[in-house]
Write a protein that holds these residues in place. Structure first.
Motif, mmCIF file in Angstrom:
data_model
loop_
_atom_site.group_PDB
_atom_site.id
_atom_site.type_symbol
_atom_site.label_atom_id
_atom_site.label_comp_id
_atom_site.label_asym_id
_atom_site.label_seq_id
_atom_site.Cartn_x
_atom_site.Cartn_y
_atom_site.Cartn_z
ATOM 1 N N GLN A 91 0.824 -1.207 0.000
ATOM 2 C CA GLN A 91 0.000 0.000 0.000
ATOM 3 C C GLN A 91 0.859 1.259 0.000
ATOM 4 O O GLN A 91 0.485 2.270 -0.596
ATOM 5 N N GLY A 92 2.010 1.176 0.663
ATOM 6 C CA GLY A 92 2.909 2.324 0.681
ATOM 7 C C GLY A 92 3.384 2.673 -0.712
ATOM 8 O O GLY A 92 3.496 3.850 -1.076
ATOM 9 N N ALA A 93 3.614 1.635 -1.504
ATOM 10 C CA ALA A 93 4.062 1.849 -2.879
ATOM 11 C C ALA A 93 2.958 2.416 -3.756
ATOM 12 O O ALA A 93 3.205 3.173 -4.691
ATOM 13 N N SER A 94 1.678 2.062 -3.409
ATOM 14 C CA SER A 94 0.555 2.519 -4.240
ATOM 15 C C SER A 94 -0.102 3.778 -3.710
ATOM 16 O O SER A 94 -0.977 4.343 -4.356
ATOM 17 N N GLY A 95 0.295 4.187 -2.498
ATOM 18 C CA GLY A 95 -0.280 5.399 -1.911
ATOM 19 C C GLY A 95 -1.575 5.185 -1.167
ATOM 20 O O GLY A 95 -2.212 6.143 -0.713
ATOM 21 N N GLU A 96 -2.000 3.922 -1.003
ATOM 22 C CA GLU A 96 -3.233 3.644 -0.258
ATOM 23 C C GLU A 96 -2.999 3.843 1.237
ATOM 24 O O GLU A 96 -1.885 3.722 1.728
ATOM 25 N N ALA A 97 -4.114 4.135 1.950
ATOM 26 C CA ALA A 97 -4.020 4.353 3.399
ATOM 27 C C ALA A 97 -4.953 3.389 4.130
ATOM 28 O O ALA A 97 -5.958 2.949 3.593
ATOM 29 N N GLY A 98 -4.596 3.082 5.383
ATOM 30 C CA GLY A 98 -5.457 2.244 6.217
ATOM 31 C C GLY A 98 -5.136 0.770 6.115
ATOM 32 O O GLY A 98 -5.006 0.218 5.017
ATOM 33 N N LEU A 99 -4.987 0.126 7.277
ATOM 34 C CA LEU A 99 -4.684 -1.306 7.331
ATOM 35 C C LEU A 99 -5.631 -1.995 8.304
ATOM 36 O O LEU A 99 -6.035 -1.417 9.315
ATOM 37 N N ALA A 100 -5.952 -3.247 7.993
ATOM 38 C CA ALA A 100 -6.788 -4.057 8.878
ATOM 39 C C ALA A 100 -5.952 -5.192 9.465
ATOM 40 O O ALA A 100 -5.167 -5.822 8.759
ATOM 41 N N PHE A 101 -6.153 -5.443 10.764
ATOM 42 C CA PHE A 101 -5.470 -6.542 11.457
ATOM 43 C C PHE A 101 -6.553 -7.447 12.024
ATOM 44 O O PHE A 101 -7.397 -7.001 12.809
ATOM 45 N N SER A 102 -6.545 -8.712 11.622
ATOM 46 C CA SER A 102 -7.622 -9.609 12.024
ATOM 47 C C SER A 102 -7.099 -10.880 12.691
ATOM 48 O O SER A 102 -6.251 -11.583 12.154
ATOM 49 N N MET A 103 -7.660 -11.155 13.885
ATOM 50 C CA MET A 103 -7.438 -12.436 14.562
ATOM 51 C C MET A 103 -8.779 -13.149 14.735
ATOM 52 O O MET A 103 -8.996 -13.876 15.702
ATOM 53 N N ARG A 104 -9.664 -12.927 13.792
ATOM 54 C CA ARG A 104 -11.023 -13.482 13.871
ATOM 55 C C ARG A 104 -10.994 -15.006 13.906
ATOM 56 O O ARG A 104 -10.429 -15.661 13.049
ATOM 57 N N GLY A 105 -11.600 -15.573 14.946
ATOM 58 C CA GLY A 105 -11.741 -17.009 15.046
ATOM 59 C C GLY A 105 -10.452 -17.772 15.237
ATOM 60 O O GLY A 105 -10.364 -18.953 14.880
ATOM 61 N N LYS A 106 -9.435 -17.136 15.840
ATOM 62 C CA LYS A 106 -8.136 -17.786 16.024
ATOM 63 C C LYS A 106 -7.926 -18.315 17.450
ATOM 64 O O LYS A 106 -6.802 -18.562 17.869
ATOM 65 N N GLN A 107 -9.016 -18.467 18.186
ATOM 66 C CA GLN A 107 -8.956 -19.030 19.551
ATOM 67 C C GLN A 107 -8.150 -18.158 20.515
ATOM 68 O O GLN A 107 -7.517 -18.663 21.454
#
Length: 244
Positions: free
Chosen positions: A62-78
């Motif tokens: 994303q840094g290379a493309s100029g996009e902003a915002g990141l998601a971090f997911s631990m959904r359903g990982k106990q």
């Protein structure tokens, strides 16, 4: 003919028995629990590190493309409360932490234990979070709200918090009302919990005094309460009168 099978079940030699040849059920059960705990921790910690590596690659892309915002997911990982310290320690050292906007910890086994320390670190490292999802954490309960919300007011960009199916009871609106809210917060989703009529007073106080924050209450018994219906009708009529 050959020997007949034992009528009392299978026969084992001493060298085949657990616990050095002595059948001690409690000791063996404790050992199995200890092994299971190590396996569980290894599984969760592996998933934390894997997600960190994935998000780091996404950040670089994303840094290379100029996009902003990141998601971090631990959904359903106990993930359990005992694992939050590991998650916090990783978030303290990863370079992408300030870029995170969405944190998904849904469908886990997180309770209020250790939650305060985790949130304290979270608000110092992931300062640009916009959304936090803790849906489907049945062990979270109202104590989790009590511990978590005072810390989250430090997240100046936070807009959405979700606690669906978290076993929340009538204490929840009181804890929320007495906590300072993040300045940009617009929605708290409390759907499908156990919030009933006795929570009506603090629910209405929150609605009246925190007008910028929408409380989602679908699937809670409070919506069937005549007391709540009357209070909401009165509140809506006052709003209509103000608009006129």
């Amino acid at each position: 003919g050959g020997s007949k099978p034992s009528q009392s079940g299978a026969d084992f030699g001493r060298d085949q028995l657990p616990s050095s040849g002595v059948l001690t059920v409690e000791a063996d059960r404790d050992k199995i629990i200890e092994i299971e705990e190590k396996i569980m921790q290894t599984y969760v910690h592996f998933n934390i590190i894997s997600e960190c590596q994935l998000v780091q690659l996404t950040s670089e892309s994303q840094g290379a493309s100029g996009e902003a915002g990141l998601a971090f997911s631990m959904r359903g990982k106990q993930v359990r409360s005992v694992d939050l310290l590991k998650l916090a320690s990783e978030l303290q050292v990863v370079p992408f932490a300030p870029e995170l906007t969405d944190l998904n910890l849904s469908k886990n086994l997180i309770s209020s234990d250790g939650l305060g320390s985790f949130c304290s670190i979270l608000t110092q490292t992931c300062t640009n979070l916009v959304s936090i999802n803790l849906d489907n954490n049945p062990l979270f309960q109202s104590d989790g709200i009590k511990v978590m919300t005072p810390e989250l007011c430090k997240l100046l960009l936070l807009e959405n918090m979700s606690f669906q199916h978290c076993g929340l009871d009538d204490r929840t609106p009181r804890y929320l009302y007495r906590s300072e809210m993040p300045p940009r917060l617009t929605c708290i989703n409390l759907s499908y919990n156990f919030i009933g009529e006795t929570a009506c007073t603090y629910t209405m106080k929150f609605i009246k005094e925190r007008k910028q924050v929408q409380l989602e209450l679908e699937g809670n018994e409070i919506l069937k309460s005549a007391k709540y219906e009357r209070a909401m009708m009165k509140e809506n009529s006052m709003l209509d009168g103000f608009m006129d």
